[in-house]
Structures are given as structure tokens and as C-alpha cells.
Design an enzyme around this catalytic site. Structure first.
Site, PDB file in Angstrom:
ATOM      1  N   CYS A   1     -13.767  40.189   6.697  1.00  0.00           N
ATOM      2  CA  CYS A   1     -13.848  38.792   6.255  1.00  0.00           C
ATOM      3  C   CYS A   1     -12.583  38.492   5.455  1.00  0.00           C
ATOM      4  CB  CYS A   1     -15.115  38.540   5.440  1.00  0.00           C
ATOM      5  SG  CYS A   1     -15.225  39.535   3.928  1.00  0.00           S
ATOM      6  N   THR A   2     -12.542  37.386   4.737  1.00  0.00           N
ATOM      7  CA  THR A   2     -11.312  36.953   4.078  1.00  0.00           C
ATOM      8  C   THR A   2     -10.860  37.922   2.985  1.00  0.00           C
ATOM      9  OG1 THR A   2     -11.903  34.653   4.490  1.00  0.00           O
ATOM     10  CG2 THR A   2     -10.191  35.056   2.856  1.00  0.00           C
TER      11      THR A   2
END
Length: 470
Positions: free
Chosen positions: A329-330
Site C-alpha cells: 500500500c502507500t
């Protein structure tokens, strides 16, 4: 009385046939009221859809046309719809009811928790840095940065930490968002390089956060202007997955891989190509994030919010059965809970997650296997490390990956519209919104806590959890 006001005040029960009490679902009082509201809205919307504007405008009064009949009085069209189109009204009611329930669930995840008034306040002034030797101008001027960080740990008094964070950010003139919970803290703040450096040092010096190091804070070029304001609050979850931390804890997360280890795993997967059958590279972000940047050969769920991820997993367990899963994810925080949820289903062989997320991976491998831009939740919308453009303009199909807000006043969804299309006024996320774009010079989108940022026809038509395939 205007027709819209008339529809809003309709008592639907006046026109619908009586149903036996045994046939009605036994809903709690609150949901019964919500269902009644949805029935009225559905009925009035259906009647409004039968209005013949061309005839009505010419004679300055509303006229309705349905089933090859023309109705000149509101009461007559109401009776016709109630007697003839009850099934259609009920279908609209169910769609509206489920949509509102979904919105209420989403808002519950985002609603700050109330403070226990019996809880004593703790003096936090000693936790704040001494900035008396600096002027306001010195704290605000010069190059800026945006920080992204999180830390899972037990917080016995999240409201005191919340008050400290608010005071700290205000003292340093930082903007952004900080979520505090009994399970930890999650923040992204922007300000000058000097101010953000003081923020990091102050955080690491605090007794609760002294296990954090400067490397735990991901940074990128930006500043206080990247956020409209400062929002600090206490929430049930520091990242809203919609599952209580006591049910799925971050302590059950998958195995962490540093960027070098993750890069090797992806490199091995890429070399196998389509012949790889036992590994899934899973993007845990939302569809609009993965649309503009992702790892090659990844599985990118078409979900609109992270709170839809658990339902996506539940409906697609066969995609992960007996597989090794590499997820990212980020910044890493969503994978902590996402990997724990996936492991709780007991279908995978192994679950690994990218430590530090794409942010840290790009620091180490700016021209690695992640291509395109990295979406960020601030006014920049995206940052880049390579020149690849994966997405396209929604109007003409030209390569384009720079998001802007839909130009309508109350939609505010993100839209990919290239300069050529924007130059001719194509600035909305869909045709329905395009028809509502305000004239040039008028204010377009009003962003604020009360704005329903997803109230849009194209959003309503998008499936929440589609069936994805590798």
C-alpha cells in the site's frame, strides 16, 4: 407550492396499498424510519421522472406522462404510480436504502469518538518543544516537506495524545491530518523543513514514541499548502477498515519485507511471467490509486474505500487459496490490518507485506518495478519517481494521470481530464455531472466536512466489490 416541495412532503402510505404486518421486515426503529424516508424519496423520484418538461414549460404548470397517459394534477399521477408501478418504486427504495446504509457505515468509520468527561486532563506543555528562539517567519519560510508516518502501540489515553498533537502542530504551523486511537497513531502533516524536522525530533523524544526513528517518517517535497487545514482527532481505528481492532489486531499482521526483500520477490515473480501460479501480488489501495500507478502483474481490487477491503476478501477467497501473497500500500499502514484480515481466513500459504509501503520502495528503487505515480491524500494528489503514464483521459483516451476535482459543486470526485479536454469544458467525472458544471467564473467545488463527496450517479452505478481475476 413548487412540485419539488410537494414531492418532498409526500406521505407515501396514502397512495400505496396496505401490506400485512407479517409481510413487513422487523427492522429496528431507526432503520424503519430510514426505510420510510427512502420509500418517500423513491416514490417522489419516480413521479418526477415522468414529468414532461417540454409540455409543462410551455403552459407554466407541471404535466406528467406515463403509460401513454397525460396527468395534469399531482394527485392523479401519484395514484397512478402507486397502483401501477409499486414494484419499480420498491426496487428504487431498496437501492436507496442500501446506499444510505453504506454511507452511514463509512461515516461511522470516520467519526471521531467522544471523550469521557470523567477523564482528567494531563498537562502537556512539557511535551512541547522550545521554539522561543525562532520567529514565526523562520518556522514557516523556506522549502517545505510533507511527512507520512504511523505507529501501532497501546495508547491508554488517546485524548491526551490528541491534545498534544494538536498543540504541537499549531506551535510549528503544520497542517494535515492526525488520527489517534487506543491502537496507535497515523499522521500526514506538512510544513517547512525546519518545522517538520522539529516535529520528528519531538515525536521521537516522547516516552510513548521513543521506539520510532527518523527513518519511520516518509517525506516528500511539499509543505503546509498541501492541506487545507489541520485535523486531529481520536478514532476507533487509525486506518478505517471498518473492523474493530479487538476483532482483527495489527499484532496478527503478515511477515514484513524491507524494500530490498520485496524487490527480490517481485523480480522473481516477474521473471516467471504468466507461468507463476502460486503467488499473488496484491495492491491494498483503492481503484483510483492503483489506476495511476502500480506494480506490474498485480491484482488491484476495484474498491472505492479501504473499508470495502474485508468484503472484497470474503467474496474472492479462491483468488488467495493456497497462494503466497505479497501485498503493498502507500505507506504500509493499510497492509498491517489487511494482512491480518487475510490471514484470519486461513486460506493462504503465506502472507507478506512491504514494510514502509511504496513510499519507502521508491526511495530505494525509484526506477524499479513500481511504475507510474504514487497517489497521496493531499492537495498534490500524486508524486512521481518515473515518467511512465499508466492511465488515460476519461474523455479522449490520451495518456494522462494528473487528477483534478470534478467541476460540479457537490460531487468532488477525482477526474482524469487532459488539458485539451479541460480547455473545451470537459471537467466533470461523468456525463451526469458534466451537465451540472457551473458557468465559468462561478465557484465549482465546496470542500468541507458536510459535503457528500461521493454523491454522483457514476459512483452509484459502480459495483462496490466486483469479481476480480488475475
Amino acid at each position: 407550492m413548487a412540485s419539488d416541495e410537494f414531492f418532498a412532503d409526500l406521505e407515501l402510505e396514502t397512495f400505496t396499498r396496505n401490506e400485512s404486518k407479517q409481510e413487513k421486515p422487523q427492522l429496528p426503529t431507526t432503520l424503519r424510519k430510514l426505510n420510510t424516508f427512502c420509500r418517500r424519496q423513491a416514490f417522489s423520484s419516480y413521479v418526477a421522472s415522468k414529468r414532461n418538461a417540454s409540455i409543462g414549460d410551455s403552459i407554466s404548470q407541471p404535466v406528467w406522462y406515463c403509460c401513454d397517459q397525460t396527468f395534469w394534477e399531482p394527485s392523479s399521477v401519484h395514484k397512478h404510480v402507486a397502483r401501477t408501478h409499486e414494484n419499480e418504486v420498491q426496487q428504487l427504495t431498496e437501492v436507496t436504502f442500501q446506499r444510505l446504509l453504506s454511507q452511514l457505515e463509512d461515516k461511522k468509520c470516520e467519526r471521531p469518538l467522544p471523550r469521557d468527561h470523567n477523564q482528567e486532563a494531563v498537562e502537556i506543555s512539557s511535551w512541547l518543544p522550545d521554539t522561543s528562539y525562532l520567529t514565526v517567519e523562520e518556522l514557516q519560510k523556506g522549502p517545505g516537506k510533507v511527512l507520512l508516518y504511523y505507529r501501532y502501540f497501546r495508547v491508554d489515553d488517546p485524548y491526551t495524545i490528541c491534545a498534544w498533537q494538536k498543540a504541537l502542530c499549531e506551535k510549528l504551523h503544520l497542517t494535515g491530518k492526525v488520527r489517534v486511537s487506543t491502537e496507535g497513531i497515523n499522521g500526514t502533516v506538512g510544513g517547512s523543513v525546519l518545522a517538520t524536522d522539529i516535529y520528528i525530533k519531538t515525536m521521537c523524544a516522547h516516552a510513548l514514541f521513543n521506539s520510532m526513528e527518523e527513518d519511520d517518517f516518509k517525506s516528500s517535497d511539499g509543505g503546509a499548502e498541501c492541506f487545507s487545514d489541520l485535523r486531529v482527532g481520536v478514532y476507533e481505528e487509525i486506518v478505517p477498515m471498518g473492523v474493530h481492532p479487538d476483532v482483527i489486531s495489527y499484532q496478527l499482521a503478515g511477515t514484513h519485507l524491507n524494500p530490498e526483500e520485496f524487490h527480490q520477490e517481485v523480480e522473481s515473480l516477474q521473471s516467471e511471467g504468466e507461468s507463476s501460479q502460486d503467488t499473488v501480488l496484491l495492491d491494498c489501495r483503492n481503484f483510483y490509486e492503483s489506476k495511476i500507478g502500480q506494480f506490474r502483474q498485480c491484482l488491484a481490487p476495484n474498491i472505492r474505500k479501504f473499508s470495502y477491503f474485508p468484503e472484497y476478501v470474503d467474496q474472492n477467497l479462491d483468488l488467495f487459496r493456497d497462494k503466497k501473497v505479497l501485498m503493498y500500500c502507500t505507506g504500509g499502514i493499510r497492509c498491517e490490518r489487511a494482512s491480518a484480515y487475510l490471514l484470519s481466513k486461513e486460506v493462504c500459504k503465506e502472507v507478506y507485506q512491504l514494510k514502509g509501503g511504496i513510499h519507502k520502495y521508491l526511495e530505494r528503487f525509484p526506477d524499479g518495478f513500481y511504475r507510474g505515480k504514487l497517489f497521496v491524500f493531499d492537495g498534490r494528489y500524486a508524486i512521481s519517481s518515473n515518467a511512465d503514464i499508466l492511465s488515460e483521459c476519461r474523455y479522449c483516451g490520451a495518456p494522462w494521470d494528473q487528477y483534478q476535482l470534478c467541476a460540479t459543486r457537490f460531487c468532488c470526485q477525482l477526474v482524469l481530464s487532459c488539458p485539451a479536454c479541460r480547455g473545451v469544458g470537459r471537467t466533470a467525472c461523468c456525463s451526469a455531472c458534466q451537465s451540472k458544471v457551473p458557468p465559468e467564473g462561478e465557484e465549482s467545488c465546496a470542500i468541507g466536512p458536510a459535503v457528500l463527496k461521493e454523491k454522483c450517479e457514476c459512483t452509484d452505478r459502480r459495483p462496490r466489490i466486483p469479481q476480480d481475476a488475475l
